[in-house]
Write an enzyme that holds these catalytic residues in place. Structure first.
Site, PDB file in Angstrom:
ATOM      1  N   LYS A   1       8.528 -15.181 -31.266  1.00 25.67           N
ATOM      2  CA  LYS A   1       8.096 -15.577 -29.922  1.00 25.67           C
ATOM      3  C   LYS A   1       6.722 -16.223 -29.928  1.00 25.67           C
ATOM      4  O   LYS A   1       6.365 -16.934 -29.002  1.00 25.67           O
ATOM      5  CB  LYS A   1       8.127 -14.396 -28.962  1.00 25.67           C
ATOM      6  CG  LYS A   1       7.124 -13.285 -29.258  1.00 25.67           C
ATOM      7  CD  LYS A   1       7.048 -12.285 -28.101  1.00 25.67           C
ATOM      8  CE  LYS A   1       8.365 -11.661 -27.806  1.00 25.67           C
ATOM      9  NZ  LYS A   1       8.289 -10.684 -26.696  1.00 25.67           N
TER      10      LYS A   1
ATOM     11  N   LYS B   1      14.588 -21.999 -24.153  1.00 26.19           N
ATOM     12  CA  LYS B   1      13.453 -21.626 -23.308  1.00 26.19           C
ATOM     13  C   LYS B   1      12.265 -21.198 -24.142  1.00 26.19           C
ATOM     14  O   LYS B   1      12.412 -20.598 -25.214  1.00 26.19           O
ATOM     15  CB  LYS B   1      13.826 -20.503 -22.340  1.00 26.19           C
ATOM     16  CG  LYS B   1      14.109 -19.159 -22.994  1.00 26.19           C
ATOM     17  CD  LYS B   1      14.347 -18.052 -21.965  1.00 26.19           C
ATOM     18  CE  LYS B   1      13.093 -17.554 -21.300  1.00 26.19           C
ATOM     19  NZ  LYS B   1      12.217 -16.740 -22.191  1.00 26.19           N
ATOM     20  N   ASN B   2      11.069 -21.519 -23.631  1.00 26.98           N
ATOM     21  CA  ASN B   2       9.860 -20.882 -24.147  1.00 26.98           C
ATOM     22  C   ASN B   2       9.986 -19.378 -23.959  1.00 26.98           C
ATOM     23  O   ASN B   2      10.548 -18.911 -22.959  1.00 26.98           O
ATOM     24  CB  ASN B   2       8.627 -21.315 -23.338  1.00 26.98           C
ATOM     25  CG  ASN B   2       8.114 -22.705 -23.671  1.00 26.98           C
ATOM     26  OD1 ASN B   2       7.495 -23.328 -22.831  1.00 26.98           O
ATOM     27  ND2 ASN B   2       8.329 -23.200 -24.868  1.00 26.98           N
ATOM     28  N   ASP B   3       9.442 -18.609 -24.897  1.00 26.66           N
ATOM     29  CA  ASP B   3       9.306 -17.191 -24.605  1.00 26.66           C
ATOM     30  C   ASP B   3       8.212 -17.034 -23.554  1.00 26.66           C
ATOM     31  O   ASP B   3       7.352 -17.911 -23.397  1.00 26.66           O
ATOM     32  CB  ASP B   3       8.981 -16.403 -25.873  1.00 26.66           C
ATOM     33  CG  ASP B   3       9.630 -15.034 -25.868  1.00 26.66           C
ATOM     34  OD1 ASP B   3       9.649 -14.403 -24.796  1.00 26.66           O
ATOM     35  OD2 ASP B   3      10.135 -14.604 -26.909  1.00 26.66           O
ATOM     36  N   GLU B   4       8.257 -15.921 -22.837  1.00 27.38           N
ATOM     37  CA  GLU B   4       7.385 -15.802 -21.661  1.00 27.38           C
ATOM     38  C   GLU B   4       5.886 -15.799 -21.963  1.00 27.38           C
ATOM     39  O   GLU B   4       5.097 -16.133 -21.068  1.00 27.38           O
ATOM     40  CB  GLU B   4       7.758 -14.553 -20.832  1.00 27.38           C
ATOM     41  CG  GLU B   4       7.602 -13.223 -21.533  1.00 27.38           C
ATOM     42  CD  GLU B   4       8.823 -12.821 -22.351  1.00 27.38           C
ATOM     43  OE1 GLU B   4       8.865 -11.661 -22.787  1.00 27.38           O
ATOM     44  OE2 GLU B   4       9.729 -13.663 -22.543  1.00 27.38           O
TER      45      GLU B   4
ATOM     46  N   LYS C   1      19.731  -4.702 -25.537  1.00 23.78           N
ATOM     47  CA  LYS C   1      18.717  -3.720 -25.915  1.00 23.78           C
ATOM     48  C   LYS C   1      17.893  -3.219 -24.732  1.00 23.78           C
ATOM     49  O   LYS C   1      17.190  -2.205 -24.851  1.00 23.78           O
ATOM     50  CB  LYS C   1      17.771  -4.334 -26.949  1.00 23.78           C
ATOM     51  CG  LYS C   1      16.864  -5.447 -26.410  1.00 23.78           C
ATOM     52  CD  LYS C   1      15.953  -6.005 -27.497  1.00 23.78           C
ATOM     53  CE  LYS C   1      15.045  -7.104 -26.940  1.00 23.78           C
ATOM     54  NZ  LYS C   1      14.160  -7.691 -27.966  1.00 23.78           N
TER      55      LYS C   1
ATOM     56  N   HIS D   1      10.997 -15.703 -14.875  1.00 22.58           N
ATOM     57  CA  HIS D   1      11.022 -14.626 -15.870  1.00 22.58           C
ATOM     58  C   HIS D   1      10.341 -13.415 -15.259  1.00 22.58           C
ATOM     59  O   HIS D   1       9.276 -13.528 -14.642  1.00 22.58           O
ATOM     60  CB  HIS D   1      10.322 -15.038 -17.168  1.00 22.58           C
ATOM     61  CG  HIS D   1      10.603 -14.069 -18.276  1.00 22.58           C
ATOM     62  ND1 HIS D   1       9.973 -12.854 -18.374  1.00 22.58           N
ATOM     63  CD2 HIS D   1      11.485 -14.128 -19.305  1.00 22.58           C
ATOM     64  CE1 HIS D   1      10.446 -12.196 -19.428  1.00 22.58           C
ATOM     65  NE2 HIS D   1      11.361 -12.951 -20.006  1.00 22.58           N
ATOM     66  N   ARG D   2      10.938 -12.243 -15.442  1.00 21.48           N
ATOM     67  CA  ARG D   2      10.480 -11.058 -14.711  1.00 21.48           C
ATOM     68  C   ARG D   2       9.637 -10.107 -15.566  1.00 21.48           C
ATOM     69  O   ARG D   2       9.636  -8.891 -15.337  1.00 21.48           O
ATOM     70  CB  ARG D   2      11.690 -10.325 -14.130  1.00 21.48           C
ATOM     71  CG  ARG D   2      12.685  -9.879 -15.193  1.00 21.48           C
ATOM     72  CD  ARG D   2      13.889  -9.188 -14.588  1.00 21.48           C
ATOM     73  NE  ARG D   2      14.712  -8.589 -15.651  1.00 21.48           N
ATOM     74  CZ  ARG D   2      15.679  -7.702 -15.465  1.00 21.48           C
ATOM     75  NH1 ARG D   2      15.982  -7.339 -14.239  1.00 21.48           N
ATOM     76  NH2 ARG D   2      16.356  -7.191 -16.473  1.00 21.48           N
TER      77      ARG D   2
ATOM     78  N   LYS E   1      12.342 -17.819 -31.448  1.00 21.30           N
ATOM     79  CA  LYS E   1      11.716 -16.708 -32.164  1.00 21.30           C
ATOM     80  C   LYS E   1      11.232 -17.214 -33.519  1.00 21.30           C
ATOM     81  O   LYS E   1      11.864 -18.097 -34.094  1.00 21.30           O
ATOM     82  CB  LYS E   1      12.723 -15.558 -32.353  1.00 21.30           C
ATOM     83  CG  LYS E   1      13.312 -15.007 -31.065  1.00 21.30           C
ATOM     84  CD  LYS E   1      12.288 -14.282 -30.215  1.00 21.30           C
ATOM     85  CE  LYS E   1      12.935 -13.726 -28.944  1.00 21.30           C
ATOM     86  NZ  LYS E   1      11.984 -13.012 -28.101  1.00 21.30           N
TER      87      LYS E   1
ATOM     88  N   HIS F   1      16.088 -13.562 -14.559  1.00 21.80           N
ATOM     89  CA  HIS F   1      16.668 -12.633 -15.527  1.00 21.80           C
ATOM     90  C   HIS F   1      17.124 -11.371 -14.796  1.00 21.80           C
ATOM     91  O   HIS F   1      16.379 -10.808 -13.993  1.00 21.80           O
ATOM     92  CB  HIS F   1      15.641 -12.291 -16.600  1.00 21.80           C
ATOM     93  CG  HIS F   1      15.325 -13.447 -17.495  1.00 21.80           C
ATOM     94  ND1 HIS F   1      15.705 -13.510 -18.817  1.00 21.80           N
ATOM     95  CD2 HIS F   1      14.685 -14.617 -17.249  1.00 21.80           C
ATOM     96  CE1 HIS F   1      15.305 -14.657 -19.350  1.00 21.80           C
ATOM     97  NE2 HIS F   1      14.679 -15.349 -18.404  1.00 21.80           N
TER      98      HIS F   1
ATOM     99  N   ASN G   1       0.806  -1.222   0.000  1.00 20.71           N
ATOM    100  CA  ASN G   1       0.000   0.000   0.000  1.00 20.71           C
ATOM    101  C   ASN G   1       0.835   1.266   0.000  1.00 20.71           C
ATOM    102  O   ASN G   1       0.395   2.314  -0.489  1.00 20.71           O
ATOM    103  CB  ASN G   1      -0.923   0.015   1.226  1.00 20.71           C
ATOM    104  CG  ASN G   1      -2.100  -0.921   1.069  1.00 20.71           C
ATOM    105  OD1 ASN G   1      -2.404  -1.368  -0.024  1.00 20.71           O
ATOM    106  ND2 ASN G   1      -2.777  -1.219   2.174  1.00 20.71           N
TER     107      ASN G   1
END
Length: 479
Positions: free
Chosen positions: A169, A193-196, A330, A288-289, A167, A322, A115
């Protein structure tokens, strides 16, 4: 005119006084979780009044003093214990007995960045660093399956684990997805890895994707003679679906160690993260963030830092998270932010923005701890048969705009090779395709390990030469 600390103290009302102690003796005595905020007041309150209101809202209090508080409840008050008036910094000590005894990360964050981020008295409020005492670390899971375990499974030492994100993705069918995995693995890559956003889309049903990835992995392992790993996104709409996906992967026949469970930790939530850690201690839990930038970007005055997020991921027990590319790729980030976060979750003892965090559960001055710290700094494997002594490491996972020519620059900034790199377009955009892109990544890594400039190494490695030519030109036009 700026007020002195004494004038600030005199400005506090009786309620606020209960949440301030600028003479707190030994805040690092083990009773408190400590935090440092950048804080700028909004409106009529000065910085100490604002800090007292934040401490109240993030522990026992509210905007008015209540008649129901007790002598014991006052002991649970968070306390403002230090100020830096020139830099608008505030230190707050939280009695960690406030928090759910079940080692509950979301409960802590509900207090310290809940809060309070919405109260109207602040213009800026950002949690920059936290410190966990050994007595508190004992209550939390910490990682179980670590980078060291993955290295042992893969037989990969002395270099980064070389990975990719598939890719495009989204939009590939299950078979097309598996084919890209296969190409990367036979090109020499370790980790896919799978993309998120990967889930159970109609064009790529989850069960078929799992089945085809298993087939592609088996074929790649047979052809290369080397182990491979795939990280599956198990994030889902509900608990049962998430666990169902995990069980589907296990029951597909994958060898233990060859799969990881990826969870979109910010959007799925800490309960999902900790559920996976507790249900599957023998699996690499991949945090994954996605969404973190809303809290962590430096220009955002409200939220928390990458370091804070990463520390809580380690406390929760994730195997890897990550941590950014430190400005080399990038994504937004600097060495001061991303590398400090990466080191903060990787090492047994590390310096953050304000605190030196020791992840030990026994006294930090213990002789055995000093030996562990020394071995850890030398990149030795620690806590294999003495996990009671400390929280195990969490692996930095590096993604976002890296490619073969940026591998060495990132390693130089990072200062070590203890990370997983997951290059997407840095592999798949190679003029020769994914397999050749993977080969160029392996060759860039070989050049680094041999101490040879990649341009020199490329003279005898055409795949790397093509990567250097393409990415050098493409980088000038890219974002």
């Amino acid at each position: 005119m700026s007020l002195t600390e004494e004038q600030l103290l005199q400005s506090l009302n009786p309620k606020q006084q209960g949440y301030v102690n600028l003479k707190l003796e030994n805040p690092a005595n083990g009773e408190y979780l400590l935090g440092v905020f950048h804080m700028v007041p909004e409106g009529r309150l000065n910085i100490l009044q604002t800090a007292a209101e934040v401490a109240a809202e993030s522990s026992t209090g509210t905007n008015f003093r209540v008649n129901t508080e007790t002598p014991f409840s006052k002991v649970m008050n968070a306390l403002v214990y230090k100020l830096d008036l020139e830099k608008d910094l505030v230190w707050i000590a939280y009695p960690w007995r406030l928090f759910d005894r079940g080692g509950n990360i979301q409960n802590i964050l509900t207090y310290i960045v809940g809060n309070i981020l919405g109260i109207k008295e602040i213009k800026a409020l950002k949690l920059l660093d936290v410190w966990f005492p050994p007595s508190m670390l004992e209550q939390y899971d910490g990682p179980s399956y670590t980078l060291d375990d993955m290295r042992k499974y893969l037989g990969v030492y002395g270099r980064p684990i070389l990975g990719t994100i598939i890719k495009p993705k989204m939009g590939l069918t299950s078979a097309e997805y598996a084919e890209v995995c296969y190409d990367f693995w036979v090109g020499g890559g370790d980790f896919v890895k799978n993309d998120e956003p990967q889930a159970n889309q109609d064009f790529c049903p989850y069960d078929k994707m799992v089945k085809h990835v298993k087939e592609a992995m088996d074929k790649a392992v047979k052809e290369t003679g080397k182990k491979k790993v795939h990280s599956f996104n198990v994030s889902a709409a509900d608990f049962d679906t998430m666990i169902g996906r995990c069980e589907m992967i296990i029951n597909a026949g994958f060898e233990p160690g060859s799969y990881a469970f990826l969870i979109d930790g910010i959007t799925a939530g800490w309960m999902a993260v900790q559920t996976l850690r507790r249900r599957y201690p023998g699996v690499f839990i991949h945090f994954h963030r996605a969404g973190h930038g809303a809290f962590t970007r430096p220009e955002n005055p409200i939220g928390f830092s990458v370091l804070v997020l990463s520390k809580f991921a380690r406390l929760a027990g994730t195997s890897g998270i990550h941590t950014g590319t430190a400005g080399v790729g990038k994504m937004k980030g600097t060495p001061e932010e991303d590398v400090v976060a990466a080191h903060g979750i990787l090492y047994l003892r590390s310096k953050g923005h304000f605190f030196e965090q020791s992840w030990t559960k026994i006294p930090d001055m213990d002789r055995d701890i000093e030996e562990l710290v020394s071995k850890d700094k030398a990149h030795g494997v620690i806590l294999e048969d003495d996990s009671w002594r400390a929280v195990r490491k969490c692996c930095p996972i590096v993604s976002g705009g890296l490619n073969p020519i940026r591998l060495k620059p990132f390693i130089d900034v990072m200062g070590n090779v203890d990370f997983i790199t997951t290059m997407g377009s840095g592999v798949h955009a190679h003029p020769g395709g994914t397999r050749v892109g993977a080969m160029s990544l392996v060759q860039a890594c070989e050049a680094y390990l041999k101490g040879i400039d990649i341009n020199e190494y490329a003279k005898d490695h055409k795949e790397l030469a093509q990567a250097i030519d393409y990415f050098s030109r493409a980088s000038k036009d890219a974002m």
